[in-house]
Design an enzyme around this catalytic site. Structure first.
Site, PDB file in Angstrom:
ATOM      1  N   ILE A 107       0.822  -1.220   0.000  1.00  0.00           N
ATOM      2  CA  ILE A 107       0.000   0.000   0.000  1.00  0.00           C
ATOM      3  C   ILE A 107       0.853   1.266   0.000  1.00  0.00           C
ATOM      4  O   ILE A 107       0.349   2.345  -0.263  1.00  0.00           O
ATOM      5  CB  ILE A 107      -1.002   0.038   1.180  1.00  0.00           C
ATOM      6  CG1 ILE A 107      -0.277   0.027   2.517  1.00  0.00           C
ATOM      7  CG2 ILE A 107      -2.013  -1.079   1.071  1.00  0.00           C
ATOM      8  CD1 ILE A 107      -1.175   0.359   3.695  1.00  0.00           C
TER       9      ILE A 107
ATOM     10  N   HIS B 117       8.179 -11.496   5.452  1.00  0.00           N
ATOM     11  CA  HIS B 117       7.663 -11.128   4.133  1.00  0.00           C
ATOM     12  C   HIS B 117       8.808 -10.764   3.192  1.00  0.00           C
ATOM     13  O   HIS B 117       9.820 -10.219   3.606  1.00  0.00           O
ATOM     14  CB  HIS B 117       6.640  -9.992   4.215  1.00  0.00           C
ATOM     15  CG  HIS B 117       7.118  -8.745   4.886  1.00  0.00           C
ATOM     16  ND1 HIS B 117       7.260  -8.660   6.263  1.00  0.00           N
ATOM     17  CD2 HIS B 117       7.465  -7.550   4.400  1.00  0.00           C
ATOM     18  CE1 HIS B 117       7.666  -7.444   6.585  1.00  0.00           C
ATOM     19  NE2 HIS B 117       7.817  -6.744   5.467  1.00  0.00           N
TER      20      HIS B 117
ATOM     21  N   HIS C 122       9.846  -8.592  -0.071  1.00  0.00           N
ATOM     22  CA  HIS C 122       9.463  -7.427  -0.902  1.00  0.00           C
ATOM     23  C   HIS C 122       9.909  -7.724  -2.313  1.00  0.00           C
ATOM     24  O   HIS C 122      10.990  -8.227  -2.534  1.00  0.00           O
ATOM     25  CB  HIS C 122      10.207  -6.164  -0.455  1.00  0.00           C
ATOM     26  CG  HIS C 122       9.828  -5.677   0.885  1.00  0.00           C
ATOM     27  ND1 HIS C 122       8.975  -4.625   1.081  1.00  0.00           N
ATOM     28  CD2 HIS C 122      10.205  -6.086   2.117  1.00  0.00           C
ATOM     29  CE1 HIS C 122       8.854  -4.397   2.374  1.00  0.00           C
ATOM     30  NE2 HIS C 122       9.586  -5.276   3.038  1.00  0.00           N
TER      31      HIS C 122
END
Length: 103
Positions: free
Chosen positions: A32, A101, A103
């Site tokens: 986001i 996570h 990227h």
């Protein structure tokens, strides 16, 4: 699922996200707050705070996350030109959400 984890809530469908990929082991979605033209986050469905929590038994899962990154790059037409993958581990390395996570 960790109750207060943003990414666990996205994986569960409790928080909306623009999904790019989903399978039984991982979910990928658009960041986001993108820092690059193609900024996708790839997270395991299973909660792990950081790479420090990844065990030997999780090695295939971590490899799966990177395979998804390569597939998404290919789908977007940037696989051959080159793309960057990053895993920040811990707050001093820039990890802002405590859930592994890519990227």
């Amino acid at each position: 699922m960790e109750e207060d984890c943003l990414f666990c809530k996205i994986v569960a469908g409790d928080i909306p996200a623009t999904l790019v990929h989903a399978d039984d082991r991982a979910v990928a979605f658009e960041d986001i707050n993108p820092q690059a033209p193609h900024h996708v986050l790839i997270v395991p469905r299973e909660h792990m705070d950081s790479l420090n929590d990844v065990s030997k038994g999780d090695e295939s899962l971590v490899g799966h996350l990177f395979r998804i990154a390569a597939q998404i790059a290919d789908q977007r037409g940037i696989g051959d030109a080159g793309f960057r993958t990053v895993i920040n581990t811990g707050p001093e390395a820039g990890q802002s959400v405590p859930h592994v996570h890519v990227h």
